[in-house]
Write a protein that holds these residues in place. Structure first.
Motif, PDB file in Angstrom:
ATOM      1  N   MET A 170      27.509  42.912  33.525  1.00  0.00           N
ATOM      2  CA  MET A 170      27.349  43.919  32.476  1.00  0.00           C
ATOM      3  C   MET A 170      28.733  44.310  31.986  1.00  0.00           C
ATOM      4  N   PRO A 171      28.880  44.552  30.680  1.00  0.00           N
ATOM      5  CA  PRO A 171      30.163  45.063  30.190  1.00  0.00           C
ATOM      6  C   PRO A 171      30.415  46.469  30.739  1.00  0.00           C
ATOM      7  N   TYR A 195      22.298  50.491  41.473  1.00  0.00           N
ATOM      8  CA  TYR A 195      22.017  49.149  40.956  1.00  0.00           C
ATOM      9  C   TYR A 195      23.043  48.757  39.893  1.00  0.00           C
ATOM     10  N   ILE A 196      23.286  49.634  38.943  1.00  0.00           N
ATOM     11  CA  ILE A 196      24.235  49.323  37.867  1.00  0.00           C
ATOM     12  C   ILE A 196      25.637  49.105  38.435  1.00  0.00           C
ATOM     13  N   ARG A 197      26.030  49.927  39.387  1.00  0.00           N
ATOM     14  CA  ARG A 197      27.359  49.755  39.995  1.00  0.00           C
ATOM     15  C   ARG A 197      27.457  48.457  40.797  1.00  0.00           C
ATOM     16  N   SER A 198      26.322  47.946  41.276  1.00  0.00           N
ATOM     17  CA  SER A 198      26.342  46.707  42.059  1.00  0.00           C
ATOM     18  C   SER A 198      26.490  45.461  41.183  1.00  0.00           C
ATOM     19  N   ARG A 199      26.252  45.599  39.889  1.00  0.00           N
ATOM     20  CA  ARG A 199      26.370  44.462  38.974  1.00  0.00           C
ATOM     21  C   ARG A 199      27.844  44.159  38.739  1.00  0.00           C
ATOM     22  N   PRO A 200      28.195  42.883  38.677  1.00  0.00           N
ATOM     23  CA  PRO A 200      29.588  42.545  38.334  1.00  0.00           C
ATOM     24  C   PRO A 200      29.911  42.987  36.905  1.00  0.00           C
ATOM     25  N   THR A 201      31.157  43.312  36.696  1.00  0.00           N
ATOM     26  CA  THR A 201      31.609  43.721  35.356  1.00  0.00           C
ATOM     27  C   THR A 201      32.055  42.491  34.578  1.00  0.00           C
ATOM     28  N   ARG A 202      31.536  42.351  33.351  1.00  0.00           N
ATOM     29  CA  ARG A 202      31.888  41.208  32.522  1.00  0.00           C
ATOM     30  C   ARG A 202      33.328  41.372  32.018  1.00  0.00           C
ATOM     31  N   LYS A 203      34.076  40.322  32.187  1.00  0.00           N
ATOM     32  CA  LYS A 203      35.458  40.298  31.693  1.00  0.00           C
ATOM     33  C   LYS A 203      35.436  40.113  30.177  1.00  0.00           C
ATOM     34  N   ILE A 204      36.331  40.776  29.496  1.00  0.00           N
ATOM     35  CA  ILE A 204      36.433  40.653  28.039  1.00  0.00           C
ATOM     36  C   ILE A 204      37.080  39.312  27.719  1.00  0.00           C
ATOM     37  N   THR A 205      36.388  38.548  26.829  1.00  0.00           N
ATOM     38  CA  THR A 205      36.935  37.230  26.450  1.00  0.00           C
ATOM     39  C   THR A 205      37.198  37.165  24.981  1.00  0.00           C
TER      40      THR A 205
END
Length: 128
Positions: A76-77, A118-128
């Motif tokens: 998730m961003p 749950y939201i905190r457990s999701r990896p953070t999407r790197k900005i590309t």
């Protein structure tokens, strides 16, 4: 007989996918209605029933990238995480002021905690 049940199952999955697709698209236009989660759910129904509709969701130029990233990696961003958690807690705290007993308020807080974790457990999407 088995193909009849298979066709009925496919029809039901497509109908449910279309309902969630409609809610997802509406969520991009209507304030307060989440869009991406409904699109993720619709893609989940379509992946089991219609390749064409699944591709429509994950390859859409407006919302496809976020849905596809989440389905493939769970990412998730950061902006989405912050907004989601903020909304969870804003509305959860606001609902605590309703004139209801603890039987109502305790599940609200438990759901807010669960959603946040749950939201905190999701990896953070790197900005590309």
């Amino acid at each position: 007989m088995n193909s009849i049940f298979s066709n009925i199952k496919k029809f039901i999955l497509i109908c449910l996918g279309l309902v969630f697709l409609t809610l997802g698209i509406a969520g991009y236009v209507l304030p307060g209605l989440p869009g991406t989660i409904f699109l993720i759910i619709s893609a989940g129904f379509f992946v089991r029933s219609s390749e064409r509709l699944y591709n429509f969701v994950v390859q859409n130029r407006f919302f496809g990238r976020g849905v596809k990233d989440f389905l493939e990696t769970g990412e998730m961003p950061m902006r989405a995480k912050v907004i989601s958690i903020s909304c969870i807690w804003f509305f959860s705290i606001a609902s605590l002021f309703a004139p209801y007993d603890l039987i109502f308020k305790i599940p609200i807080i438990l759901l807010a905690i669960t959603g946040t974790l749950y939201i905190r457990s999701r990896p953070t999407r790197k900005i590309t």
